[in-house]
Design an enzyme around this catalytic site. Sequence first.
Site, mmCIF file in Angstrom:
data_model
loop_
_atom_site.group_PDB
_atom_site.id
_atom_site.type_symbol
_atom_site.label_atom_id
_atom_site.label_comp_id
_atom_site.label_asym_id
_atom_site.label_seq_id
_atom_site.Cartn_x
_atom_site.Cartn_y
_atom_site.Cartn_z
ATOM 1 N N SER A 251 -4.743 3.667 15.032
ATOM 2 C CA SER A 251 -3.420 3.035 15.067
ATOM 3 C C SER A 251 -2.564 3.877 15.990
ATOM 4 O O SER A 251 -2.867 5.066 16.206
ATOM 5 C CB SER A 251 -2.801 3.015 13.665
ATOM 6 N N TYR B 196 -1.010 7.231 5.733
ATOM 7 C CA TYR B 196 -1.457 6.460 6.902
ATOM 8 C C TYR B 196 -1.406 7.332 8.156
ATOM 9 O O TYR B 196 -2.368 7.374 8.938
ATOM 10 C CB TYR B 196 -0.577 5.216 7.071
ATOM 11 N N LYS C 225 -4.894 8.276 10.053
ATOM 12 C CA LYS C 225 -5.090 7.709 11.397
ATOM 13 C C LYS C 225 -5.169 8.825 12.449
ATOM 14 O O LYS C 225 -5.915 8.705 13.419
ATOM 15 C CB LYS C 225 -3.993 6.685 11.710
HETATM 16 N N1 NAD Z 1 -1.848 -4.811 11.386
HETATM 17 C C1 NAD Z 1 -1.333 -3.807 12.079
HETATM 18 O O1 NAD Z 1 -0.128 -3.788 12.405
HETATM 19 C C2 NAD Z 1 -2.216 -2.661 12.507
HETATM 20 C C3 NAD Z 1 -1.745 -1.772 13.479
HETATM 21 C C4 NAD Z 1 -2.555 -0.711 13.851
HETATM 22 C C5 NAD Z 1 -3.805 -0.537 13.297
HETATM 23 N N2 NAD Z 1 -4.234 -1.421 12.347
HETATM 24 C C6 NAD Z 1 -5.559 -1.192 11.766
HETATM 25 O O2 NAD Z 1 -6.380 -2.313 12.037
HETATM 26 C C7 NAD Z 1 -7.471 -2.344 11.116
HETATM 27 C C8 NAD Z 1 -7.689 -3.762 10.629
HETATM 28 O O3 NAD Z 1 -6.580 -4.143 9.834
HETATM 29 P P1 NAD Z 1 -5.823 -5.543 10.011
HETATM 30 O O4 NAD Z 1 -4.431 -5.219 10.418
HETATM 31 O O5 NAD Z 1 -6.615 -6.487 10.793
HETATM 32 O O6 NAD Z 1 -5.693 -5.969 8.470
HETATM 33 P P2 NAD Z 1 -6.442 -7.115 7.610
HETATM 34 O O7 NAD Z 1 -6.047 -6.826 6.216
HETATM 35 O O8 NAD Z 1 -6.125 -8.464 8.146
HETATM 36 O O9 NAD Z 1 -7.984 -6.777 7.799
HETATM 37 C C9 NAD Z 1 -8.557 -5.627 7.212
HETATM 38 C C10 NAD Z 1 -9.907 -5.996 6.632
HETATM 39 O O10 NAD Z 1 -10.508 -4.806 6.127
HETATM 40 C C11 NAD Z 1 -11.132 -5.116 4.912
HETATM 41 N N3 NAD Z 1 -11.283 -3.936 4.085
HETATM 42 C C12 NAD Z 1 -10.329 -3.239 3.417
HETATM 43 N N4 NAD Z 1 -10.892 -2.270 2.697
HETATM 44 C C13 NAD Z 1 -12.225 -2.342 2.902
HETATM 45 C C14 NAD Z 1 -13.329 -1.604 2.427
HETATM 46 N N5 NAD Z 1 -13.166 -0.608 1.543
HETATM 47 N N6 NAD Z 1 -14.559 -1.935 2.873
HETATM 48 C C15 NAD Z 1 -14.742 -2.951 3.740
HETATM 49 N N7 NAD Z 1 -13.728 -3.706 4.195
HETATM 50 C C16 NAD Z 1 -12.479 -3.396 3.796
HETATM 51 C C17 NAD Z 1 -10.216 -6.138 4.270
HETATM 52 O O11 NAD Z 1 -10.869 -6.895 3.259
HETATM 53 C C18 NAD Z 1 -9.790 -6.970 5.451
HETATM 54 O O12 NAD Z 1 -10.644 -8.077 5.642
HETATM 55 C C19 NAD Z 1 -7.105 -1.318 10.030
HETATM 56 O O13 NAD Z 1 -7.856 -0.145 10.239
HETATM 57 C C20 NAD Z 1 -5.634 -1.060 10.270
HETATM 58 O O14 NAD Z 1 -5.225 0.203 9.811
HETATM 59 C C21 NAD Z 1 -3.474 -2.473 11.946
#
Ligand code: NAD
Length: 285
Positions: A140, A153, A157
């Site tokens: 992130s 977080y 990260k």
């Molecule tokens: N959404 C944002 O603004 C943002 C910004 C920067 C980074 N991220 C990162 O992106 C990545 C994906 O997140 P997203 O935003 O698409 O959210 P999301 O919730 O839409 O998708 C995350 C997925 O991870 C799965 N998950 C959670 N815990 C798990 C586990 N223990 N084992 C297997 N699967 C698991 C969830 O079921 C979900 O399907 C994450 O690492 C998040 O930190 C998100």
Amino acid sequence: MQVRNRVAIVTGGASGIGRALCLALADRNAAVVVSDVDGPGAAAVAAEISGRGKRAVAVPADVSSEPDVRALVARAEQELGPIDLVCSNAGIIVAGGIDVPDEAWSRIWAINVQSHIYLARAVLPGMLARGAGYLVLTASAAGLLTQLGSAPYAVTKHAAVALAEWLSISYGDQGIGVSCLCPQAVATNLGATSQRELGALAAPGADTGAVPSAAGNGSVSRQASVDGVLTADQVAASVLAAVENEQFLVLPHPEVATYERRRAEDRDRWLAGMRRLQARLTGRS
Ligand SMILES: NC(=O)c1ccc[n+]([C@@H]2O[C@H](COP(=O)([O-])OP(=O)(O)OC[C@H]3O[C@@H](n4cnc5c(N)ncnc54)[C@H](O)[C@@H]3O)[C@@H](O)[C@H]2O)c1
């Protein structure tokens, strides 16, 4: 690495950025293993890909469990052959600071950091033997800067970025490519899925890339729109471009490069600026 016709595993593939990565990879004819702790969600994404005439299998796995990750890789290889590309993408967010209970710190550490180690342990021996392979770790912008309102977080990260750098340094000369995805706000279900993973341990919050969010509401806060809220599809396109160019840092919000440079140039000035931003956003100035 060209992704066309490759075999890829995507964790967190049922939703958000992971789902978009699965669909984008399938668009390029890669065979995709859609993995998620949400088994029905992963199956739905695999079915969507199969419905488009492309190859996909769903394999449920909790990335915080090494046996689950080993079983995921074994099943993926059995179904689709040697793994070329792993997108270690599953992650959660926990709102709060040093007051966050130890159990919640352990949970986010296991999902946001150990998962990458487990996946690398499981796939690297085969990749090194073949002299080729690619790892994408989803961190992130919070891993390069910070996350106001969420110490767990920011810390996990940063650890993910450190691990990605270490993997690139250690294996880059042996045919292993590494990219590290560092977006700011993306419109996904992160708040809701984090709440599901945390249960009663803690409140989730939302990743807004350094700025705080309304903890627990699962939505991207209005402050996040400072640099724009991207779609998961936009982020997936940035990732595939980076993999094909073998570029380490994936910054779908290009502003992050400037913030990171300013932080490195004068840490005290950057910290003072972040304190001012936090005070403004929390109404304490
Ligand atoms: N959404 C944002 O603004 C943002 C910004 C920067 C980074 N991220 C990162 O992106 C990545 C994906 O997140 P997203 O935003 O698409 O959210 P999301 O919730 O839409 O998708 C995350 C997925 O991870 C799965 N998950 C959670 N815990 C798990 C586990 N223990 N084992 C297997 N699967 C698991 C969830 O079921 C979900 O399907 C994450 O690492 C998040 O930190 C998100």
